[in-house]
Design an enzyme around this catalytic site. Structure first.
Site, PDB file in Angstrom:
ATOM      1  N   SER A 152       0.186  17.883   6.710  1.00 25.31           N
ATOM      2  CA  SER A 152       0.462  18.917   5.746  1.00 25.31           C
ATOM      3  C   SER A 152      -0.976  19.399   6.263  1.00 25.31           C
ATOM      4  O   SER A 152      -1.920  18.726   6.369  1.00 25.31           O
ATOM      5  CB  SER A 152      -0.162  18.376   4.231  1.00 25.31           C
ATOM      6  OG  SER A 152       0.077  19.181   2.998  1.00 25.31           O
ATOM      7  N   TYR A 190      -2.167  14.046  -3.131  1.00 28.35           N
ATOM      8  CA  TYR A 190      -2.104  14.589  -2.878  1.00 28.35           C
ATOM      9  C   TYR A 190      -2.345  14.753  -1.345  1.00 28.35           C
ATOM     10  O   TYR A 190      -2.578  14.379  -0.266  1.00 28.35           O
ATOM     11  CB  TYR A 190      -0.916  15.485  -2.488  1.00 28.35           C
ATOM     12  CG  TYR A 190      -0.235  15.969  -1.316  1.00 28.35           C
ATOM     13  CD1 TYR A 190       1.406  14.962  -0.780  1.00 28.35           C
ATOM     14  CD2 TYR A 190      -0.780  16.809  -0.642  1.00 28.35           C
ATOM     15  CE1 TYR A 190       1.962  15.350   0.216  1.00 28.35           C
ATOM     16  CE2 TYR A 190       0.527  16.937   0.342  1.00 28.35           C
ATOM     17  CZ  TYR A 190       2.281  16.422   0.563  1.00 28.35           C
ATOM     18  OH  TYR A 190       2.370  17.187   1.946  1.00 28.35           O
TER      19      TYR A 190
END
Length: 302
Positions: A175, A188
């Site tokens: 990501s 995350y």
């Protein structure tokens, strides 16, 4: 010896310039794509979201076999049936990548029942979308175990055979938050930063391993169930990515042996800006883009 070292130092900037120019020119030319007809692909988190679209895209582009791993059998079964109906061979195994013993056990089952995995796609991930103080300790651990440590176990399970065969590919769906974190998703962002370091180290470690390569994909916010409710302040300027586009670009990157893929390409600018801008300027960018509030409406999976 000193003369040799001095020559190397003088040649180094010339070599760097050559590689930069060469990479720029090659990016403008169409790349040849490797055939997938003999590849056995295993995708973690393959039952839904990006994983599901990856499975469909690999099958569409001619993969020999597609194997799905995940924790929810219902989703895995639905995806496997959809791919099988399209004429491609697909099977699934229930496996939690956070569980080291389960990964090694299921990897052995896969080798016995399906064969050698030649492309491993580490896609499984979770996000809780809370600040550090609002996060449950077990939830924080769960994110690190699935998003980061899970890659250690799956790669250790399948990479040795790839090295023996001198044929294989390790893929990570990472990501852009690994390089540009936002508040409200500290679990995350941390796990993805660790995952990126893992892939960078692995990619360098495999430089001299013939036939085995890596691809790391760093997409912007993707419109999947996992990030349901996450709000982007300027959706016209920064529209969420469609998972099918991420899947298509990822498979193309694998077929052309691209080491790192940023989606969209403008994310390169974000990384470059961060490398030299002062912290106060970065904070203003976050305020302008609304990253301080984008997780306020986050719902995630039900």
């Amino acid at each position: 010896m000193e003369l040799k070292s001095a020559c190397r130092m003088l040649l180094f900037p010339i070599q760097m310039f050559y590689h930069i120019v060469r990479a720029g020119l090659l990016s403008l030319l169409p790349s040849s794509k490797k055939d997938l007809s003999k590849e056995v692909i295993l995708i973690t988190g393959g039952g839904r979201g990006i994983g599901r679209h990856l499975a469909k895209e690999f099958a569409k582009q001619g993969a020999k076999k597609v194997i799905l791993w995940g924790r929810t059998e219902k989703c895995l079964k639905e995806t496997a049936e959809e791919i099988s109906l399209s004429g491609s061979e697909c099977c699934y195994f229930v496996c939690d990548v956070a569980n080291r013993e389960e990964v090694y056990k299921q990897a052995k089952v896969v080798r016995e029942k399906v064969g050698d995995v030649t492309i491993l796609v580490n896609n499984a991930a979770v996000v809780h979308g809370k600040s550090l103080m609002d996060s449950d300790d077990d939830a924080l651990l769960k994110t690190q175990h699935i998003n980061t440590l899970g890659q250690f176990w799956t790669t250790k399970a399948f990479l040795p055979r790839m090295l023996e065969l001198q044929h294989g590919h390790v893929v990570c769906i990472n990501s852009i938050l690994s390089q540009s974190p936002i508040p409200g998703a500290i679990d995350y962002c941390t796990s993805k930063a660790s995952s990126l370091a893992f892939m960078e180290s692995l990619t360098l470690g495999l430089l001299y391993c013939r036939g085995v390569s890596c691809t790391t994909v760093l997409p912007f916010h993707t419109n999947t169930e996992m990030f349901r409710g996450m709000r982007v302040r300027f959706p016209q300027l920064f529209p969420p990515l469609k998972p099918e586009i991420v899947a298509q670009k990822t498979v193309d990157a694998v077929r052309t042996d691209k080491a790192f893929l940023y989606l969209p390409w403008t994310m390169h600018a974000l990384v470059i800006l961060k490398s030299f801008m002062p912290q106060v300027a970065l904070e203003e960018i976050h305020r302008f883009s609304g990253s301080y509030t984008c997780m306020n409406t986050f719902k995630g999976r039900t």
